[in-house]
Design an enzyme around this catalytic site. Structure first.
Site, PDB file in Angstrom:
ATOM      1  CB  SER A  65      53.942  28.820  50.448  1.00 52.45           C
ATOM      2  OG  SER A  65      53.160  28.718  51.603  1.00 52.45           O
ATOM      3  CG  HIS A  93      52.613  33.565  51.306  1.00 49.12           C
ATOM      4  ND1 HIS A  93      51.520  33.235  50.550  1.00 49.12           N
ATOM      5  CD2 HIS A  93      53.020  32.391  51.879  1.00 49.12           C
ATOM      6  CE1 HIS A  93      51.256  31.952  50.652  1.00 49.12           C
ATOM      7  NE2 HIS A  93      52.149  31.413  51.452  1.00 49.12           N
TER       8      HIS A  93
END
Length: 355
Positions: free
Chosen positions: A83, A106
């Site tokens: 992330s 993501h």
């Protein structure tokens, strides 16, 4: 943080979530930048990363601070760079990754509460955050924005070799040794997997030439489970923080509304008071004018009486003149219509002696 003065180098560790987590931990931007600035004039910094990600705002500030530092920064991914941590890792001049680590990208996530327009604004903000992340990933890897966006949509995990193949890292470190499949069962027993998992491994052993299960692959699997668990906990923490923030904002709005309502009541009361005072002033002014007119009329009648002039009806246009003055004016007038009208307008005076 470790600082070696002799070699003029330093080590900084990001081994937690980015931003403050639900339990009070985490790597916040201000604390990290203070630590970075405290290093002084160093020529090289090794940035050790093992983080599931976290706050985009804190992460962007940390990323920009690393880029702005004059020292050569070497990123060393030592477990997980997921992330927002995967963005921070790319701030290094050189990005290295341990062979048994994972790199995950993501789409940004958020929790929103409010009306439809509020949620649309939140979605627009997430789109802007994604666009910024795509730019960073594409600039480092050389991949197209479309490919980066597809990987983000699918929440893609990369092994060290995959991350290097796609251009996210520059070097793989700590190559793992392979372990035989026979040793794998003992390792799995420590993971407390479902009971039927032994049947699954048994079937795998029956397959011809099963090959080898490397410790790298096993560690990668375990790290992924840990990353997903920590990511879920962080998401719950972010959700709770957002809810608390919205509650505080809502309470503040209610308090402001109550104050505004009280102010409106006070203004309405002041308006009513001013209106009443204005009406009273009008009444007082009219009464004063009426008293002045009565007083003036009485004085005129009194003065006329003193002069022997009987009172006249109708309004008094000006203070009365004496008989002698009127007779003198009459005497000066030439005979004619004007003189006749003057005489008729003063019937109380005998002008026959002047004709």
């Amino acid at each position: 943080m470790e600082h070696t003065a002799e070699s003029n180098s330093a080590d900084i560790y990001i081994y937690d979530v980015i931003g403050q987590d639900f339990f009070g931990g985490g790597v916040e931007a201000k604390g990290f930048i203070d630590e970075l600035n405290s290093l002084g004039d160093v020529q090289e910094i090794v940035l050790h990363v093992n983080s599931p990600g976290g706050s985009v705002m804190h992460g962007n500030a940390i990323y920009n601070a690393i880029l702005s530092h004059p020292a050569r920064v070497v990123t060393q991914i030592e477990g997980l760079a997921a992330s927002m941590a995967s963005i921070i890792a790319l701030a290094g001049t050189e990005v290295r990754m341990a062979a048994n680590s994972l790199y995950m990208i993501h789409n940004p996530k958020s929790v929103g509460i409010g009306e439809a327009d509020d949620l649309r604004k939140e979605a627009d903000l997430l789109d802007k955050m994604k666009a910024d992340a795509v730019d960073v990933y594409a600039a480092k890897s050389g991949q197209t924005e479309e490919q980066i966006s597809k990987w983000m949509d699918e929440e893609t995990y990369f092994t060290a070799s995959e991350a290097k193949e796609h251009g996210f890292i520059d070097e793989i470190t700590h190559e793992s040794r392979a372990v035989a499949l026979d040793d794998f069962g003992g390792v799995l027993s420590e993971l407390k997997l479902p009971e039927n998992f032994s049947d699954i491994t048994a079937k795998a052993e029956d397959q011809p030439e099963p090959g080898e299960m490397t410790r790298e692959r096993l560690d990668r699997y375990v790290k992924r489970l840990q990353a997903e668990q920590r990511g879920n906990l962080q998401q719950l923490a972010d959700n709770a923080e957002a809810i608390f923030s919205l509650r505080e904002e809502n309470d503040g709005l209610h308090a402001s509304l109550a104050v505004a309502q009280e102010c409106a009541k006070d203004l309405e009361s002041e308006r009513d008071a001013l209106s009443a005072a204005s009406q009273q002033m009008k009444l007082d002014h009219a009464a004063a004018l009426e008293r002045m007119e009565e007083s003036l009329s009485s004085r005129v009648v009194q003065q006329l009486g003193e002069l022997g002039v009987p009172p006249v009806t109708g309004a008094v246009d000006a203070a009365p003149r004496g008989n002698a003055q009127l007779i003198a004016e009459y005497a000066k007038m030439a005979p004619g219509e004007a003189r006749k009208k003057f005489r008729e307008s003063h019937p109380e005076i005998d002008f026959t002696q002047q004709s």
